[in-house]
Design a protein around this motif. Structure first.
Motif, mmCIF file in Angstrom:
data_model
loop_
_atom_site.group_PDB
_atom_site.id
_atom_site.type_symbol
_atom_site.label_atom_id
_atom_site.label_comp_id
_atom_site.label_asym_id
_atom_site.label_seq_id
_atom_site.Cartn_x
_atom_site.Cartn_y
_atom_site.Cartn_z
ATOM 1 N N GLY A 17 -25.140 -25.731 -84.943
ATOM 2 C CA GLY A 17 -25.987 -26.472 -84.018
ATOM 3 C C GLY A 17 -27.436 -26.035 -84.045
ATOM 4 O O GLY A 17 -28.189 -26.366 -83.124
ATOM 5 N N GLY A 18 -27.836 -25.279 -85.063
ATOM 6 C CA GLY A 18 -29.217 -24.820 -85.173
ATOM 7 C C GLY A 18 -30.009 -25.622 -86.191
ATOM 8 O O GLY A 18 -29.576 -26.671 -86.672
ATOM 9 N N THR A 19 -31.174 -25.111 -86.530
ATOM 10 C CA THR A 19 -32.059 -25.767 -87.489
ATOM 11 C C THR A 19 -32.599 -24.739 -88.470
ATOM 12 O O THR A 19 -32.651 -23.545 -88.174
ATOM 13 C CB THR A 19 -33.239 -26.467 -86.784
ATOM 14 N N LEU A 20 -32.998 -25.226 -89.623
ATOM 15 C CA LEU A 20 -33.636 -24.373 -90.633
ATOM 16 C C LEU A 20 -34.693 -25.177 -91.351
ATOM 17 O O LEU A 20 -34.451 -26.308 -91.785
ATOM 18 C CB LEU A 20 -32.610 -23.836 -91.635
ATOM 19 N N THR A 21 -35.884 -24.604 -91.463
ATOM 20 C CA THR A 21 -36.978 -25.229 -92.198
ATOM 21 C C THR A 21 -37.497 -24.245 -93.237
ATOM 22 O O THR A 21 -37.403 -23.031 -93.064
ATOM 23 C CB THR A 21 -38.125 -25.641 -91.256
ATOM 24 N N ALA A 22 -38.040 -24.789 -94.304
ATOM 25 C CA ALA A 22 -38.589 -23.956 -95.375
ATOM 26 C C ALA A 22 -39.775 -24.674 -95.987
ATOM 27 O O ALA A 22 -39.722 -25.874 -96.238
ATOM 28 C CB ALA A 22 -37.530 -23.668 -96.443
ATOM 29 N N GLY A 23 -40.854 -23.937 -96.215
ATOM 30 C CA GLY A 23 -42.036 -24.535 -96.823
ATOM 31 C C GLY A 23 -43.203 -23.570 -96.795
ATOM 32 O O GLY A 23 -43.105 -22.441 -96.310
ATOM 33 N N VAL A 24 -44.321 -24.057 -97.328
ATOM 34 C CA VAL A 24 -45.531 -23.240 -97.417
ATOM 35 C C VAL A 24 -46.288 -23.307 -96.095
ATOM 36 O O VAL A 24 -46.488 -24.381 -95.532
ATOM 37 C CB VAL A 24 -46.424 -23.730 -98.571
ATOM 38 N N SER A 25 -46.685 -22.153 -95.599
ATOM 39 C CA SER A 25 -47.467 -22.074 -94.371
ATOM 40 C C SER A 25 -48.498 -20.961 -94.514
ATOM 41 O O SER A 25 -48.132 -19.791 -94.669
ATOM 42 C CB SER A 25 -46.552 -21.811 -93.166
ATOM 43 N N GLU A 26 -49.772 -21.332 -94.519
ATOM 44 C CA GLU A 26 -50.876 -20.373 -94.597
ATOM 45 C C GLU A 26 -50.754 -19.470 -95.817
ATOM 46 O O GLU A 26 -50.870 -18.248 -95.734
ATOM 47 C CB GLU A 26 -50.957 -19.535 -93.320
ATOM 48 N N GLY A 27 -50.479 -20.073 -96.953
ATOM 49 C CA GLY A 27 -50.432 -19.335 -98.208
ATOM 50 C C GLY A 27 -49.165 -18.557 -98.456
ATOM 51 O O GLY A 27 -49.083 -17.812 -99.424
ATOM 52 N N ALA A 28 -48.162 -18.700 -97.594
ATOM 53 C CA ALA A 28 -46.891 -17.995 -97.772
ATOM 54 C C ALA A 28 -45.753 -18.991 -97.705
ATOM 55 O O ALA A 28 -45.860 -20.036 -97.054
ATOM 56 C CB ALA A 28 -46.717 -16.920 -96.698
ATOM 57 N N PHE A 29 -44.673 -18.659 -98.387
ATOM 58 C CA PHE A 29 -43.477 -19.492 -98.297
ATOM 59 C C PHE A 29 -42.594 -18.912 -97.199
ATOM 60 O O PHE A 29 -42.207 -17.746 -97.256
ATOM 61 C CB PHE A 29 -42.725 -19.514 -99.628
ATOM 62 N N VAL A 30 -42.286 -19.725 -96.196
ATOM 63 C CA VAL A 30 -41.628 -19.242 -94.984
ATOM 64 C C VAL A 30 -40.319 -19.994 -94.773
ATOM 65 O O VAL A 30 -40.272 -21.222 -94.862
ATOM 66 C CB VAL A 30 -42.542 -19.429 -93.750
ATOM 67 N N VAL A 31 -39.273 -19.212 -94.501
ATOM 68 C CA VAL A 31 -37.975 -19.766 -94.101
ATOM 69 C C VAL A 31 -37.781 -19.434 -92.632
ATOM 70 O O VAL A 31 -37.783 -18.260 -92.247
ATOM 71 C CB VAL A 31 -36.823 -19.186 -94.939
ATOM 72 N N ARG A 32 -37.637 -20.466 -91.786
ATOM 73 C CA ARG A 32 -37.440 -20.265 -90.339
ATOM 74 C C ARG A 32 -36.100 -20.871 -89.945
ATOM 75 O O ARG A 32 -35.810 -22.027 -90.250
ATOM 76 C CB ARG A 32 -38.562 -20.935 -89.536
ATOM 77 N N ALA A 33 -35.313 -20.083 -89.235
ATOM 78 C CA ALA A 33 -34.012 -20.539 -88.752
ATOM 79 C C ALA A 33 -33.931 -20.285 -87.258
ATOM 80 O O ALA A 33 -34.353 -19.236 -86.769
ATOM 81 C CB ALA A 33 -32.875 -19.819 -89.480
ATOM 82 N N VAL A 34 -33.396 -21.255 -86.545
ATOM 83 C CA VAL A 34 -33.151 -21.128 -85.106
ATOM 84 C C VAL A 34 -31.661 -21.349 -84.890
ATOM 85 O O VAL A 34 -31.133 -22.433 -85.164
ATOM 86 C CB VAL A 34 -33.973 -22.149 -84.298
ATOM 87 N N LEU A 35 -30.970 -20.318 -84.414
ATOM 88 C CA LEU A 35 -29.525 -20.361 -84.214
ATOM 89 C C LEU A 35 -29.190 -20.212 -82.744
ATOM 90 O O LEU A 35 -29.650 -19.260 -82.101
ATOM 91 C CB LEU A 35 -28.836 -19.244 -85.006
ATOM 92 N N PRO A 36 -28.435 -21.133 -82.164
ATOM 93 C CA PRO A 36 -28.059 -20.985 -80.744
ATOM 94 C C PRO A 36 -27.103 -19.829 -80.566
ATOM 95 O O PRO A 36 -26.219 -19.588 -81.394
ATOM 96 C CB PRO A 36 -27.388 -22.335 -80.434
ATOM 97 N N VAL A 37 -27.270 -19.080 -79.493
ATOM 98 C CA VAL A 37 -26.446 -17.906 -79.205
ATOM 99 C C VAL A 37 -25.580 -18.253 -78.004
ATOM 100 O O VAL A 37 -26.088 -18.511 -76.902
ATOM 101 C CB VAL A 37 -27.296 -16.663 -78.896
ATOM 102 N N GLU A 38 -24.262 -18.257 -78.230
ATOM 103 C CA GLU A 38 -23.336 -18.509 -77.159
ATOM 104 C C GLU A 38 -22.519 -17.243 -76.908
ATOM 105 O O GLU A 38 -22.129 -16.554 -77.853
ATOM 106 C CB GLU A 38 -22.391 -19.672 -77.507
ATOM 107 N N ALA A 39 -22.261 -16.991 -75.689
ATOM 108 C CA ALA A 39 -21.500 -15.768 -75.351
ATOM 109 C C ALA A 39 -20.076 -15.891 -75.837
ATOM 110 O O ALA A 39 -19.462 -16.963 -75.808
ATOM 111 C CB ALA A 39 -21.527 -15.534 -73.846
ATOM 112 N N ASP A 40 -19.514 -14.782 -76.332
ATOM 113 C CA ASP A 40 -18.114 -14.756 -76.750
ATOM 114 C C ASP A 40 -17.225 -14.975 -75.541
ATOM 115 O O ASP A 40 -17.448 -14.428 -74.467
ATOM 116 C CB ASP A 40 -17.769 -13.399 -77.388
ATOM 117 N N GLU A 41 -16.202 -15.775 -75.758
ATOM 118 C CA GLU A 41 -15.269 -16.015 -74.655
ATOM 119 C C GLU A 41 -14.008 -15.189 -74.873
ATOM 120 O O GLU A 41 -13.571 -15.016 -75.989
ATOM 121 C CB GLU A 41 -14.907 -17.514 -74.592
#
Length: 399
Positions: free
Chosen positions: A375-399
């Motif tokens: 249920g998260g997202t991931l983007t990858a591309g050039v940003s300010e002269g650097a290649f950046v991989v950004r991931a956002v992962l939802p954190v759910e508490a263990d049941e």
């Protein structure tokens, strides 16, 4: 003795029909590139050549002005048509071979004016380059008919050889173009299949890893449910029955998961049996990359306790991003940042390369697949002269 069957006859007559009377599909117009600017110049050149043809005909033939104008226009018009309708241009030019020889005098070396000869040879070459071999052969065969009918015999044989050479050379170019087009299409299909296979393999790997994580919890549920009556003691019979039902359901679910995992395995016993890594092993991953010569920095900020599935996905994303950086941007410094933001984990892996590093690789597809499944997202591309991989992962508490 072999006989020519109906299929062979149809194969021979099909190109003939397309040459003589079938409707032709126009070729795409020229919309961009330097040829767009050359089009007006070409039309002016054809108009000038038409005027030269009219002058030649007026000086060497006794014909009405309208006839001279028709022949002059017919000498250059097929050339203009040939760019989009090469078959239609050949038909027009072929008819003009008969009309253009009208009132030819003995002092002319050819029964056609020079502009018409060169224009028709151009049209024939254009036809050979754009059409299949069978149609081109039919066109060449028809072309030599008026040559031998109107031209002197000595000149006719030389012209026939020239027609054959143009036909063969044009067909060679046509075959080369088709081969290049087919090669490009095959390469594109191969790349698409490779990308699909990479995604499927990554999904299978994710399924196996998630099985290992979930199976652990299911086993613990079954064990705790089965041992609860002995550990707690004095439980009502209904509670013991309920716990036995829970343990049985957990065992059945675990069996079904193992059966599904068997479908995903590529070979007997090839799935890893060691505990799967989590986010806590990212530091060891960074140390391994440093030992391999990669300059890596690691920083944390308010990282919460992560479920095993999220920790495994985060580990694999960082692992693939470090591998891409080492492979596509060797020598570049890499920064790994992890921070908690409410109910999610934000990961960022960047390298100081001047351009994108592995932007088109299949590893990004696998990382994106992992983030999407959680249920998260991931983007990858050039940003300010650097290649950046950004991931956002939802954190759910263990049941």
């Amino acid at each position: 003795m072999e006989t020519i069957g109906p299929a062979a006859g149809r194969n021979a007559m099909g190109p003939l029909r397309r040459l003589l009377w079938s409707r032709e599909t126009p070729r795409p117009p020229i919309r961009r590139g330097p040829w767009v600017y050359a089009l007006p110049v070409g039309l002016l050149a054809l108009a000038g050549l038409g005027g030269a043809a009219a002058t030649y005909l007026g000086e060497n033939r006794e014909a009405a002005g309208i006839a001279i104008a028709v022949i002059a226009v017919g000498s250059v018009a097929p050339v203009a048509i040939a760019f989009r309708w090469p078959v239609l241009a050949w038909r027009f030019g072929y008819v003009m071979l008969f009309i253009g020889s009208m009132n030819a005098t003995a002092k002319e070396p050819w029964p056609w004016n020079t502009v018409q000869i060169l224009g028709f040879l151009f049209v024939l070459g254009r036809l050979a380059v754009t059409q299949d071999t069978a149609l081109t052969v039919w066109a060449a065969a028809f072309t030599v008919v008026p040559i031998f009918a109107y031209a002197p015999e000595a000149n006719a044989w030389g012209a026939a050889v020239l027609v054959a050479v143009i036909t063969v050379m044009g067909d060679i170019v046509s075959r080369w173009r088709r081969a290049r087009r087919l090669l490009a299409e095959n390469e594109e299909l191969t790349e698409l299949e490779r990308a699909k296979r990479a995604v499927l393999e990554e999904r299978a790997r994710i399924a196996r890893e998630m099985h290992d994580v979930v199976a652990h919890h299911m086993s613990m549920i079954a064990v705790r449910a089965e041992t609860a009556p002995y550990r707690l003691g004095g439980l009502p019979a209904e509670a013991e029955q309920e716990l036995a039902t829970i343990a049985s359901a957990a065992r059945e679910a675990l069996t079904d998961m193992r059966r599904l995992l068997g479908v995903l395995r590529t070979g007997e016993g090839d799935a890893p049996r060691a505990p799967q890594p989590g986010f806590g092993e990212v530091g060891e991953l960074v140390e391994t990359a440093r030992a391999a010569g990669v300059e890596v920095s690691l920083s944390y900020a308010d990282v919460p306790a992560l479920p095993e599935t999220v920790g495994l996905a985060a580990y694999r994303i960082v692992q693939e991003a470090l591998a891409n950086a080492a492979r596509h941007a060797p020598g570049a410094a890499v920064a790994v940042t992890a921070r908690g933001d409410g109910g999610r984990l934000e990961l960022e892996v960047s390298n100081a390369a001047d351009g994108p590093a592995g932007e088109g690789g299949h590893g990004l597809s696998g990382m994106r697949e992992r983030a999407t499944l959680l249920g998260g997202t991931l983007t990858a591309g050039v940003s300010e002269g650097a290649f950046v991989v950004r991931a956002v992962l939802p954190v759910e508490a263990d049941e």
